[in-house]
Design an enzyme around this catalytic site. Structure first.
Site, PDB file in Angstrom:
ATOM      1  N   ASN A   7       0.870  -1.179   0.000  1.00 42.88           N
ATOM      2  CA  ASN A   7       0.000   0.000   0.000  1.00 42.88           C
ATOM      3  C   ASN A   7       0.907   1.229   0.000  1.00 42.88           C
ATOM      4  O   ASN A   7       1.476   1.598   1.026  1.00 42.88           O
ATOM      5  CB  ASN A   7      -0.882  -0.045   1.255  1.00 42.88           C
ATOM      6  CG  ASN A   7      -1.845   1.124   1.337  1.00 42.88           C
ATOM      7  OD1 ASN A   7      -1.806   2.034   0.516  1.00 42.88           O
ATOM      8  ND2 ASN A   7      -2.706   1.093   2.341  1.00 42.88           N
ATOM      9  N   ARG A  90      -2.617  -2.120  -3.285  1.00 40.65           N
ATOM     10  CA  ARG A  90      -3.799  -1.305  -3.042  1.00 40.65           C
ATOM     11  C   ARG A  90      -3.708  -0.079  -3.945  1.00 40.65           C
ATOM     12  O   ARG A  90      -2.731   0.672  -3.883  1.00 40.65           O
ATOM     13  CB  ARG A  90      -3.853  -0.849  -1.598  1.00 40.65           C
ATOM     14  CG  ARG A  90      -5.076   0.002  -1.383  1.00 40.65           C
ATOM     15  CD  ARG A  90      -5.053   0.748  -0.113  1.00 40.65           C
ATOM     16  NE  ARG A  90      -6.278   1.540  -0.041  1.00 40.65           N
ATOM     17  CZ  ARG A  90      -6.454   2.534   0.792  1.00 40.65           C
ATOM     18  NH1 ARG A  90      -5.513   2.869   1.628  1.00 40.65           N
ATOM     19  NH2 ARG A  90      -7.583   3.201   0.787  1.00 40.65           N
ATOM     20  N   HIS A 179     -12.765   3.565  -0.184  1.00 38.41           N
ATOM     21  CA  HIS A 179     -12.819   2.565   0.908  1.00 38.41           C
ATOM     22  C   HIS A 179     -13.590   1.311   0.498  1.00 38.41           C
ATOM     23  O   HIS A 179     -14.052   0.556   1.356  1.00 38.41           O
ATOM     24  CB  HIS A 179     -13.552   3.106   2.166  1.00 38.41           C
ATOM     25  CG  HIS A 179     -12.811   4.158   2.926  1.00 38.41           C
ATOM     26  ND1 HIS A 179     -13.478   5.143   3.629  1.00 38.41           N
ATOM     27  CD2 HIS A 179     -11.493   4.359   3.131  1.00 38.41           C
ATOM     28  CE1 HIS A 179     -12.594   5.925   4.217  1.00 38.41           C
ATOM     29  NE2 HIS A 179     -11.380   5.474   3.928  1.00 38.41           N
ATOM     30  N   LEU A 208     -15.387   4.182   9.740  1.00 30.42           N
ATOM     31  CA  LEU A 208     -15.108   5.442  10.440  1.00 30.42           C
ATOM     32  C   LEU A 208     -13.678   5.417  10.949  1.00 30.42           C
ATOM     33  O   LEU A 208     -13.370   4.786  11.959  1.00 30.42           O
ATOM     34  CB  LEU A 208     -16.090   5.610  11.620  1.00 30.42           C
ATOM     35  CG  LEU A 208     -17.579   5.357  11.308  1.00 30.42           C
ATOM     36  CD1 LEU A 208     -18.404   5.395  12.581  1.00 30.42           C
ATOM     37  CD2 LEU A 208     -18.101   6.386  10.307  1.00 30.42           C
ATOM     38  N   ARG A 240     -10.943  16.382   7.410  1.00 26.81           N
ATOM     39  CA  ARG A 240     -11.686  16.770   6.211  1.00 26.81           C
ATOM     40  C   ARG A 240     -13.100  17.204   6.576  1.00 26.81           C
ATOM     41  O   ARG A 240     -13.720  16.593   7.448  1.00 26.81           O
ATOM     42  CB  ARG A 240     -11.787  15.595   5.232  1.00 26.81           C
ATOM     43  CG  ARG A 240     -10.484  15.248   4.587  1.00 26.81           C
ATOM     44  CD  ARG A 240     -10.665  14.080   3.630  1.00 26.81           C
ATOM     45  NE  ARG A 240      -9.531  13.188   3.759  1.00 26.81           N
ATOM     46  CZ  ARG A 240      -9.576  11.884   3.561  1.00 26.81           C
ATOM     47  NH1 ARG A 240     -10.710  11.295   3.208  1.00 26.81           N
ATOM     48  NH2 ARG A 240      -8.497  11.160   3.706  1.00 26.81           N
ATOM     49  N   ARG A 284     -10.001  10.175  20.019  1.00 23.66           N
ATOM     50  CA  ARG A 284      -9.678   9.887  21.434  1.00 23.66           C
ATOM     51  C   ARG A 284      -9.392  11.171  22.193  1.00 23.66           C
ATOM     52  O   ARG A 284      -9.872  11.353  23.320  1.00 23.66           O
ATOM     53  CB  ARG A 284      -8.477   8.932  21.525  1.00 23.66           C
ATOM     54  CG  ARG A 284      -8.843   7.519  21.136  1.00 23.66           C
ATOM     55  CD  ARG A 284      -7.632   6.683  20.891  1.00 23.66           C
ATOM     56  NE  ARG A 284      -6.960   7.052  19.639  1.00 23.66           N
ATOM     57  CZ  ARG A 284      -6.017   6.339  19.065  1.00 23.66           C
ATOM     58  NH1 ARG A 284      -5.587   5.240  19.622  1.00 23.66           N
ATOM     59  NH2 ARG A 284      -5.478   6.725  17.924  1.00 23.66           N
ATOM     60  N   GLU A 333     -14.612   0.721  15.287  1.00 23.75           N
ATOM     61  CA  GLU A 333     -14.274  -0.476  16.066  1.00 23.75           C
ATOM     62  C   GLU A 333     -13.986  -0.176  17.528  1.00 23.75           C
ATOM     63  O   GLU A 333     -13.954  -1.094  18.346  1.00 23.75           O
ATOM     64  CB  GLU A 333     -13.029  -1.154  15.453  1.00 23.75           C
ATOM     65  CG  GLU A 333     -13.304  -1.793  14.108  1.00 23.75           C
ATOM     66  CD  GLU A 333     -12.032  -2.275  13.417  1.00 23.75           C
ATOM     67  OE1 GLU A 333     -11.100  -2.708  14.115  1.00 23.75           O
ATOM     68  OE2 GLU A 333     -11.977  -2.198  12.178  1.00 23.75           O
ATOM     69  N   ASN A 334     -13.695   1.091  17.837  1.00 16.70           N
ATOM     70  CA  ASN A 334     -13.227   1.387  19.199  1.00 16.70           C
ATOM     71  C   ASN A 334     -14.071   2.357  20.007  1.00 16.70           C
ATOM     72  O   ASN A 334     -14.042   2.311  21.227  1.00 16.70           O
ATOM     73  CB  ASN A 334     -11.802   1.961  19.130  1.00 16.70           C
ATOM     74  CG  ASN A 334     -10.819   0.928  18.623  1.00 16.70           C
ATOM     75  OD1 ASN A 334     -10.582  -0.082  19.268  1.00 16.70           O
ATOM     76  ND2 ASN A 334     -10.263   1.160  17.439  1.00 16.70           N
ATOM     77  N   GLU A 385      -8.451  -4.695   5.056  1.00 11.50           N
ATOM     78  CA  GLU A 385      -8.333  -4.444   3.619  1.00 11.50           C
ATOM     79  C   GLU A 385      -7.182  -5.244   3.019  1.00 11.50           C
ATOM     80  O   GLU A 385      -7.286  -5.730   1.895  1.00 11.50           O
ATOM     81  CB  GLU A 385      -8.104  -2.939   3.383  1.00 11.50           C
ATOM     82  CG  GLU A 385      -9.357  -2.114   3.634  1.00 11.50           C
ATOM     83  CD  GLU A 385      -9.057  -0.669   4.009  1.00 11.50           C
ATOM     84  OE1 GLU A 385      -8.519  -0.452   5.121  1.00 11.50           O
ATOM     85  OE2 GLU A 385      -9.353   0.226   3.227  1.00 11.50           O
TER      86      GLU A 385
HETATM   87  P1  ADP Z   1      -7.067   5.376   8.719  1.00  6.43           P
HETATM   88  O1  ADP Z   1      -8.201   6.064   8.038  1.00  6.43           O
HETATM   89  O2  ADP Z   1      -5.832   6.204   8.820  1.00  6.43           O
HETATM   90  O3  ADP Z   1      -6.837   3.940   8.274  1.00  6.43           O
HETATM   91  P2  ADP Z   1      -8.027   4.191  11.191  1.00  6.43           P
HETATM   92  O4  ADP Z   1      -9.136   3.380  10.639  1.00  6.43           O
HETATM   93  O5  ADP Z   1      -6.860   3.487  11.765  1.00  6.43           O
HETATM   94  O6  ADP Z   1      -7.546   5.317  10.207  1.00  6.43           O
HETATM   95  O7  ADP Z   1      -8.660   5.156  12.318  1.00  6.43           O
HETATM   96  C1  ADP Z   1      -7.848   5.980  13.081  1.00  6.43           C
HETATM   97  C2  ADP Z   1      -8.713   6.917  13.909  1.00  6.43           C
HETATM   98  O8  ADP Z   1      -9.611   6.150  14.731  1.00  6.43           O
HETATM   99  C3  ADP Z   1      -7.903   7.726  14.883  1.00  6.43           C
HETATM  100  O9  ADP Z   1      -7.451   8.925  14.316  1.00  6.43           O
HETATM  101  C4  ADP Z   1      -8.923   8.015  15.963  1.00  6.43           C
HETATM  102  O10 ADP Z   1      -9.673   9.155  15.613  1.00  6.43           O
HETATM  103  C5  ADP Z   1      -9.867   6.838  15.934  1.00  6.43           C
HETATM  104  N1  ADP Z   1      -9.747   5.945  17.120  1.00  6.43           N
HETATM  105  C6  ADP Z   1     -10.569   5.950  18.183  1.00  6.43           C
HETATM  106  N2  ADP Z   1     -10.239   5.041  19.080  1.00  6.43           N
HETATM  107  C7  ADP Z   1      -9.168   4.400  18.604  1.00  6.43           C
HETATM  108  C8  ADP Z   1      -8.340   3.355  19.101  1.00  6.43           C
HETATM  109  N3  ADP Z   1      -8.569   2.771  20.273  1.00  6.43           N
HETATM  110  N4  ADP Z   1      -7.317   2.963  18.326  1.00  6.43           N
HETATM  111  C9  ADP Z   1      -7.081   3.544  17.129  1.00  6.43           C
HETATM  112  N5  ADP Z   1      -7.818   4.540  16.629  1.00  6.43           N
HETATM  113  C10 ADP Z   1      -8.854   4.988  17.343  1.00  6.43           C
END
Ligand code: ADP
Length: 400
Positions: A7, A90, A179, A208, A240, A284, A333-334, A385
């Site tokens: 990627n 990718r 995506h 997200l 964004r 976070r 996921e978080n 992915e």
């Molecule tokens: P990308 O679009 O860069 O692939 P990710 O899917 O890894 O991003 O998402 C990253 C974003 O997820 C972080 O900037 C943050 O806003 C959010 N986030 C919230 N909780 C967590 C967590 N526990 N671990 C990682 N990212 C988190």
């Protein structure tokens, strides 16, 4: 079969080497600051990770270092490059012609080069990664997997923007969607988790992360999505803006004398949670500030949750129903509180989550947060992915 997934970003190269039979990752890593310095983090499974500062003038040099680390006597995971059976890349944008994952040929590269004007940020590094691979591993089959291809069957009235039609015909300005590999993966995983054929499901998938998008998946096919001509459209993201009244752009340009590039940077890099909260692009940090009573931090989270909610409602209407809702990527996921905010007062649509399950979810596996008796199944599905790219690469190169 061993498959290397690459990627390539403008100054980075992420990689994962999969053993498809064993369904394991042999190694993964990241090259950063390509072109301006260089650093590599290499994580071989079962061995000590390596972090090094090393000059990486271009993507070719980065790939050369990755291949050296993968075959290194101490840090390596394969004896030689010949063990790598195929490479999957990718590629964010496949334009209108590359409608599905494809073996890379001279004409694939020529087409990708021809669409650089509509993909100026992601196109050149992806092409550089492919060319570096062709130079260093000329006999290894290569596959490109496009973020856009999941949307290749979206209907015209959903992808043509209501601006003069010649901008579509001459300039290829239309909704492409991004995506797609993630939305395709999590919708398939959800169907598996529910034990139902995807053809029978109407799903809204919410990816997200730093960049965020929402997709309506009807019967396994994406029928609409929130990102458009670029990954700038849609809901509020880390930095964004997502969708805003286009006149805001011209008004601010005229009022402050911003150039097109300055305005693009404001919308792309200084907006979203960062712009509204003034704190961070990371939910976070924004969440911690909101909990401490910061008004703008709380406002940015409300804007995000409301944007997601609106898309879910719109897509349920477009699909004439809804069976399942999926949350994925960093935030999905978080961030339990965002999921809760999105799903509150959605009972009319059949969405109700079990707040306890939502707060005490298990990370890293598909997890059901549906309230008992709710009509719509709501799940957290970790995205992957890279694995999806490896699967497509395997499918398109097996027997070669
Ligand atoms: P990308 O679009 O860069 O692939 P990710 O899917 O890894 O991003 O998402 C990253 C974003 O997820 C972080 O900037 C943050 O806003 C959010 N986030 C919230 N909780 C967590 C967590 N526990 N671990 C990682 N990212 C988190």
């Amino acid at each position: 079969m061993k498959i290397l997934v690459l990627n390539a970003g403008s100054s980075s190269l992420k990689y994962q080497l999969f053993d498809m039979e064993k369904e394991t990752i042999l190694a993964k890593g990241l090259c950063e600051r390509i072109g301006t310095g260089g650093a590599v983090t290499h994580k071989p499974t079962g061995k000590d990770p390596v972090s090094e500062e090393i000059a990486l003038p271009d993507h070719g040099a980065a790939l050369e270092r990755v291949l050296a680390l993968l075959t290194d006597a101490t840090h390596g995971v394969v004896a030689s490059i010949e063990e790598i059976d195929a490479v999957g890349h990718r590629v964010a944008h496949g334009g209108e012609e590359l409608k599905e994952s494809a073996r890379i040929t001279a004409s694939t590269i020529a087409y990708l080069e021809s669409i650089i004007p509509i993909n100026p940020l992601h196109g050149p590094p992806a092409i550089a990664g492919i060319k570096a691979c062709l130079a260093l591993m000329p006999s290894v089959p290569q596959v490109a997997v496009f973020d856009t291809s999941f949307y290749s069957e979206i209907e015209d009235f959903r992808y043509v923007y209501p601006i003069p039609y010649e901008f579509y015909e001459q300039d290829r300005v239309r909704r492409y969607g991004f995506h797609g590999t993630s939305h395709r993966f999590v919708s398939a995983e959800l169907a598996k988790a529910l034990g139902k054929p995807i053809e029978e499901l109407k799903i809204v998938t919410c990816h997200l992360g730093n960049g965020s998008s929402i997709t309506a998946v009807d019967g396994g096919k994406a029928i609409d999505t929130s990102m458009g001509f670029t990954p700038q459209e849609g809901i509020c993201m880390g930095t964004r803006s997502g969708t805003i009244d286009p006149t805001v752009v011209t008004y601010l340009m005229k009022k402050h004398g911003y150039s097109a590039q300055e305005m693009e940077d404001i919308l792309n890099k200084k907006s979203g949670f960062l712009g509204v909260s003034g704190i961070s692009n990371d939910t976070r940090d924004v969440d911690a500030a909101a909990k401490a009573g910061n008004y703008r931090a709380e406002l940015s989270l409300k804007i995000l949750a409301n944007g997601i909610k609106k898309h879910i409602g719109a897509y349920a209407a477009e699909m004439n129903g809804l069976d399942a809702l999926v949350f994925t990527a960093g935030i999905g996921e978080n961030q339990a509180n965002i999921r809760e905010k999105v799903c509150e007062n959605m009972k009319f649509l059949g969405i109700e989550i079990d707040v306890d399950k939502n707060n005490n979810f298990t990370r890293g596996v598909p997890f059901d947060i549906t309230k008992e008796g709710a009509r719509v199944a709501t799940w957290i599905i970790p995205t992957n992915e890279e694995y999806m790219i490896a699967i497509d690469t395997q499918r398109l190169t097996q027997g070669n």
